[in-house]
Design an enzyme around this catalytic site. Structure first.
Site, PDB file in Angstrom:
ATOM      1  N   ASP A  98     -43.365 -33.869  30.906  1.00 53.61           N
ATOM      2  CA  ASP A  98     -42.991 -32.597  30.911  1.00 53.61           C
ATOM      3  C   ASP A  98     -43.703 -31.701  29.890  1.00 53.61           C
ATOM      4  O   ASP A  98     -43.154 -32.184  28.754  1.00 53.61           O
ATOM      5  CB  ASP A  98     -41.413 -32.430  31.187  1.00 53.61           C
ATOM      6  CG  ASP A  98     -41.109 -31.287  31.856  1.00 53.61           C
ATOM      7  OD1 ASP A  98     -41.720 -30.284  31.549  1.00 53.61           O
ATOM      8  OD2 ASP A  98     -40.173 -31.173  32.552  1.00 53.61           O
ATOM      9  N   HIS A 100     -43.128 -28.151  29.559  1.00 59.34           N
ATOM     10  CA  HIS A 100     -42.232 -27.010  29.655  1.00 59.34           C
ATOM     11  C   HIS A 100     -41.496 -27.015  28.492  1.00 59.34           C
ATOM     12  O   HIS A 100     -40.637 -27.720  28.106  1.00 59.34           O
ATOM     13  CB  HIS A 100     -41.277 -26.827  30.878  1.00 59.34           C
ATOM     14  CG  HIS A 100     -42.105 -26.791  31.970  1.00 59.34           C
ATOM     15  ND1 HIS A 100     -42.484 -27.987  32.813  1.00 59.34           N
ATOM     16  CD2 HIS A 100     -42.840 -25.664  32.781  1.00 59.34           C
ATOM     17  CE1 HIS A 100     -43.226 -27.481  33.830  1.00 59.34           C
ATOM     18  NE2 HIS A 100     -43.376 -25.925  33.912  1.00 59.34           N
ATOM     19  N   SER A 151     -38.333 -34.631  35.974  1.00 62.39           N
ATOM     20  CA  SER A 151     -37.659 -35.087  34.572  1.00 62.39           C
ATOM     21  C   SER A 151     -36.147 -35.365  34.904  1.00 62.39           C
ATOM     22  O   SER A 151     -35.677 -36.058  33.974  1.00 62.39           O
ATOM     23  CB  SER A 151     -37.896 -33.671  33.930  1.00 62.39           C
ATOM     24  OG  SER A 151     -39.037 -33.310  33.764  1.00 62.39           O
TER      25      SER A 151
HETATM   26 CO1  B1M Z   1     -44.586 -24.925  35.448  1.00 63.97          CO
HETATM   27  N1  B1M Z   1     -43.221 -25.552  36.845  1.00 63.97           N
HETATM   28  N2  B1M Z   1     -45.707 -26.387  35.853  1.00 63.97           N
HETATM   29  N3  B1M Z   1     -45.474 -24.277  34.072  1.00 63.97           N
HETATM   30  N4  B1M Z   1     -43.206 -23.538  35.113  1.00 63.97           N
HETATM   31  C1  B1M Z   1     -41.924 -24.837  36.974  1.00 63.97           C
HETATM   32  C2  B1M Z   1     -40.771 -25.515  36.280  1.00 63.97           C
HETATM   33  C3  B1M Z   1     -41.759 -24.686  38.706  1.00 63.97           C
HETATM   34  C4  B1M Z   1     -40.504 -24.470  39.226  1.00 63.97           C
HETATM   35  C5  B1M Z   1     -42.296 -23.553  39.210  1.00 63.97           C
HETATM   36  C6  B1M Z   1     -42.435 -23.376  40.674  1.00 63.97           C
HETATM   37  O1  B1M Z   1     -42.966 -24.085  41.269  1.00 63.97           O
HETATM   38  N5  B1M Z   1     -41.976 -22.460  40.951  1.00 63.97           N
HETATM   39  C7  B1M Z   1     -42.519 -26.019  38.961  1.00 63.97           C
HETATM   40  C8  B1M Z   1     -41.441 -27.437  39.099  1.00 63.97           C
HETATM   41  C9  B1M Z   1     -41.533 -27.729  40.495  1.00 63.97           C
HETATM   42  C10 B1M Z   1     -40.588 -29.075  40.639  1.00 63.97           C
HETATM   43  O2  B1M Z   1     -40.797 -30.073  39.809  1.00 63.97           O
HETATM   44  N6  B1M Z   1     -40.250 -29.507  41.837  1.00 63.97           N
HETATM   45  C11 B1M Z   1     -43.751 -26.177  37.948  1.00 63.97           C
HETATM   46  C12 B1M Z   1     -44.741 -27.171  38.166  1.00 63.97           C
HETATM   47  C13 B1M Z   1     -44.926 -27.651  39.515  1.00 63.97           C
HETATM   48  C14 B1M Z   1     -45.548 -27.275  37.198  1.00 63.97           C
HETATM   49  C15 B1M Z   1     -46.770 -28.249  37.077  1.00 63.97           C
HETATM   50  C16 B1M Z   1     -46.884 -29.450  37.769  1.00 63.97           C
HETATM   51  C17 B1M Z   1     -48.056 -27.526  37.855  1.00 63.97           C
HETATM   52  C18 B1M Z   1     -49.145 -27.833  37.980  1.00 63.97           C
HETATM   53  O3  B1M Z   1     -49.954 -28.326  37.002  1.00 63.97           O
HETATM   54  N7  B1M Z   1     -49.732 -27.964  39.242  1.00 63.97           N
HETATM   55  C19 B1M Z   1     -47.156 -28.230  35.683  1.00 63.97           C
HETATM   56  C20 B1M Z   1     -46.377 -29.199  35.039  1.00 63.97           C
HETATM   57  C21 B1M Z   1     -47.104 -29.969  33.835  1.00 63.97           C
HETATM   58  C22 B1M Z   1     -46.187 -31.029  33.465  1.00 63.97           C
HETATM   59  O4  B1M Z   1     -45.045 -30.670  32.865  1.00 63.97           O
HETATM   60  N8  B1M Z   1     -46.618 -32.323  33.488  1.00 63.97           N
HETATM   61  C23 B1M Z   1     -46.574 -26.863  35.247  1.00 63.97           C
HETATM   62  C24 B1M Z   1     -47.335 -26.312  34.057  1.00 63.97           C
HETATM   63  C25 B1M Z   1     -46.566 -25.142  33.488  1.00 63.97           C
HETATM   64  C26 B1M Z   1     -47.364 -24.240  32.495  1.00 63.97           C
HETATM   65  C27 B1M Z   1     -47.949 -25.002  31.310  1.00 63.97           C
HETATM   66  C28 B1M Z   1     -48.241 -23.096  33.110  1.00 63.97           C
HETATM   67  C29 B1M Z   1     -46.195 -23.138  31.863  1.00 63.97           C
HETATM   68  C30 B1M Z   1     -45.447 -24.137  30.752  1.00 63.97           C
HETATM   69  C31 B1M Z   1     -45.624 -23.306  29.608  1.00 63.97           C
HETATM   70  C32 B1M Z   1     -44.596 -23.968  28.421  1.00 63.97           C
HETATM   71  O5  B1M Z   1     -43.576 -23.992  28.524  1.00 63.97           O
HETATM   72  N9  B1M Z   1     -45.131 -24.042  27.431  1.00 63.97           N
HETATM   73  C33 B1M Z   1     -45.069 -23.412  33.060  1.00 63.97           C
HETATM   74  C34 B1M Z   1     -44.048 -22.301  33.486  1.00 63.97           C
HETATM   75  C35 B1M Z   1     -43.976 -21.249  32.654  1.00 63.97           C
HETATM   76  C36 B1M Z   1     -43.353 -22.398  34.581  1.00 63.97           C
HETATM   77  C37 B1M Z   1     -42.103 -21.647  35.058  1.00 63.97           C
HETATM   78  C38 B1M Z   1     -42.811 -20.348  35.836  1.00 63.97           C
HETATM   79  C39 B1M Z   1     -41.293 -20.743  33.812  1.00 63.97           C
HETATM   80  C40 B1M Z   1     -40.531 -21.804  32.970  1.00 63.97           C
HETATM   81  C41 B1M Z   1     -39.867 -21.025  31.784  1.00 63.97           C
HETATM   82  O6  B1M Z   1     -40.456 -21.161  30.782  1.00 63.97           O
HETATM   83  N10 B1M Z   1     -38.721 -20.392  32.208  1.00 63.97           N
HETATM   84  C42 B1M Z   1     -41.386 -22.289  35.967  1.00 63.97           C
HETATM   85  C43 B1M Z   1     -40.326 -21.769  36.995  1.00 63.97           C
HETATM   86  C44 B1M Z   1     -39.026 -21.918  37.003  1.00 63.97           C
HETATM   87  O7  B1M Z   1     -38.573 -22.418  35.857  1.00 63.97           O
HETATM   88  N11 B1M Z   1     -38.305 -21.519  37.844  1.00 63.97           N
HETATM   89  C45 B1M Z   1     -42.384 -23.682  36.274  1.00 63.97           C
HETATM   90  C46 B1M Z   1     -38.088 -19.728  30.941  1.00 63.97           C
HETATM   91  C47 B1M Z   1     -37.158 -20.591  30.426  1.00 63.97           C
HETATM   92  C48 B1M Z   1     -36.328 -19.973  29.224  1.00 63.97           C
HETATM   93  O8  B1M Z   1     -36.216 -21.121  31.161  1.00 63.97           O
HETATM   94  O9  B1M Z   1     -36.903 -23.468  30.475  1.00 63.97           O
HETATM   95  O10 B1M Z   1     -35.404 -23.063  32.301  1.00 63.97           O
HETATM   96  P1  B1M Z   1     -35.740 -22.820  31.130  1.00 63.97           P
HETATM   97  O11 B1M Z   1     -34.611 -22.673  29.984  1.00 63.97           O
HETATM   98  C49 B1M Z   1     -33.535 -22.155  30.125  1.00 63.97           C
HETATM   99  C50 B1M Z   1     -32.071 -22.934  30.760  1.00 63.97           C
HETATM  100  O12 B1M Z   1     -32.708 -24.071  31.667  1.00 63.97           O
HETATM  101  C51 B1M Z   1     -31.735 -23.754  29.515  1.00 63.97           C
HETATM  102  O13 B1M Z   1     -31.898 -22.809  28.672  1.00 63.97           O
HETATM  103  C52 B1M Z   1     -32.917 -22.015  28.847  1.00 63.97           C
HETATM  104  C53 B1M Z   1     -32.541 -20.445  28.786  1.00 63.97           C
HETATM  105  O14 B1M Z   1     -31.276 -20.062  27.910  1.00 63.97           O
HETATM  106  N12 B1M Z   1     -32.158 -25.053  28.786  1.00 63.97           N
HETATM  107  C54 B1M Z   1     -31.684 -25.718  28.233  1.00 63.97           C
HETATM  108  C55 B1M Z   1     -33.632 -25.574  28.986  1.00 63.97           C
HETATM  109  N13 B1M Z   1     -33.664 -26.762  28.205  1.00 63.97           N
HETATM  110  C56 B1M Z   1     -32.331 -27.213  27.754  1.00 63.97           C
HETATM  111  C57 B1M Z   1     -31.904 -27.840  26.942  1.00 63.97           C
HETATM  112  C58 B1M Z   1     -30.521 -27.957  26.328  1.00 63.97           C
HETATM  113  C59 B1M Z   1     -29.554 -26.805  26.725  1.00 63.97           C
HETATM  114  C60 B1M Z   1     -30.145 -25.712  27.553  1.00 63.97           C
HETATM  115  O15 B1M Z   1     -29.931 -28.936  25.721  1.00 63.97           O
HETATM  116  C61 B1M Z   1     -30.737 -29.831  25.152  1.00 63.97           C
END
Ligand code: B1M
Length: 215
Positions: A98, A100, A151
């Site tokens: 992963d 992200h 993940s």
């Molecule tokens: Co990706 N991606 N992405 N992506 N991406 C998602 C996660 C996705 C939901 C988008 C969608 O389809 N709507 C989807 C997953 C679907 C699934 O698994 N069912 C997805 C996909 C499919 C993919 C790829 C597979 C796409 C592809 O290649 N075809 C690929 C995966 C690559 C891989 O990981 N092997 C991919 C790639 C990418 C980018 C590289 C382009 C980029 C990431 C850049 C980076 O992080 N450096 C990206 C992004 C930006 C997203 C979305 C749009 C935004 C994620 C984000 O940063 N959110 C995302 C959509 C979504 O999440 N709905 C998506 C903002 C961030 C602050 O939120 O990380 O949730 P989050 O963190 C929150 C809480 O969750 C919590 O605190 C934070 C806020 O306070 N939290 C914790 C998180 N970790 C914590 C740990 C803790 C405590 C709290 O304690 C240890």
């Protein structure tokens, strides 16, 4: 567009130029953390929705992520920092497979600013690397982040690995990331792991849980 809408738009459009000037103006009106939570994160949410519905292609998601990261890095020095230090140490990682890391890095910032030592291992970390680091740094807690549905399975495997190495009692586990649900962690994973495992919906819940674990 008005300032805060424009900032949100910058995340959605991946528009980097002029970002700092807008952030400076925003800082005159609101605290850094509020700008991240209320404005920038809602931009990222829109990006996720557009990507999920096929209206946005991956390279543009990447650009949005880069603007988000640049904005957070710019705002970070403006965030409030608690005076207390040495409250405990957490090893933090995005799990194997992963990439992200925006959420994980926010967790790092919030915990670091609130008195915790954070050893941030980065992305795609296998459990062996996480355990080695937790051992080496004498971590109190292991934190794992992951956004892919895949993940959530890896996290379960990691907990099983810790069980089988007889290490479950040693580290309470903090989990977070968009694909996880509270029910999955509190039911399935709590049953799996022989130690303590907690779910944090966001970085602030992560902080509250760290405080509770270390109390
Ligand atoms: Co990706 N991606 N992405 N992506 N991406 C998602 C996660 C996705 C939901 C988008 C969608 O389809 N709507 C989807 C997953 C679907 C699934 O698994 N069912 C997805 C996909 C499919 C993919 C790829 C597979 C796409 C592809 O290649 N075809 C690929 C995966 C690559 C891989 O990981 N092997 C991919 C790639 C990418 C980018 C590289 C382009 C980029 C990431 C850049 C980076 O992080 N450096 C990206 C992004 C930006 C997203 C979305 C749009 C935004 C994620 C984000 O940063 N959110 C995302 C959509 C979504 O999440 N709905 C998506 C903002 C961030 C602050 O939120 O990380 O949730 P989050 O963190 C929150 C809480 O969750 C919590 O605190 C934070 C806020 O306070 N939290 C914790 C998180 N970790 C914590 C740990 C803790 C405590 C709290 O304690 C240890």
């Amino acid at each position: 567009l008005p300032l805060f809408e424009r900032l949100q738009r910058r995340i959605v459009d991946g528009e980097r130029s002029g970002l700092e000037a807008d952030l400076d103006s925003a800082l005159e009106q609101r605290p850094a953390l509020e700008i991240i939570n209320d404005t920038l994160l809602s931009g990222m949410k829109t990006v996720g929705e557009l990507f999920g519905s096929g209206q946005m292609q991956l390279p543009f998601v990447l650009q949005s992520a880069e603007v988000m990261k640049a904005a957070v890095a710019y705002l970070e020095p403006h965030m409030d920092k608690a005076d207390d230090a040495g409250k405990g140490r957490i090893v933090l990682a995005t799990v194997k497979g992963d990439v992200h890391d925006i959420g994980k890095n926010l967790v790092d910032i919030i915990l670091s600013n609130n008195g915790y030592d954070v050893v941030n291992l980065g992305i795609k970390q296998p459990i062996t690397a996480i355990v080695d680091a937790a051992d080496e740094h004498r971590a109190d807690v292991i934190g794992m982040s992951g956004l892919l549905v895949k993940s959530t399975v890896i996290m379960k495997e990691n907990l099983e690995e810790l069980n089988s190495r007889g290490m479950a009692a040693r580290w309470p586990i903090l989990l977070g990331g968009a694909a996880l649900t509270r029910a999955y962690v509190e039911n399935d994973l709590t049953e799996t792991y022989l130690g303590q495992v907690r779910y944090a919906r966001d970085a602030f819940e992560g902080l509250r849980l760290m405080d509770a674990i270390m109390a």
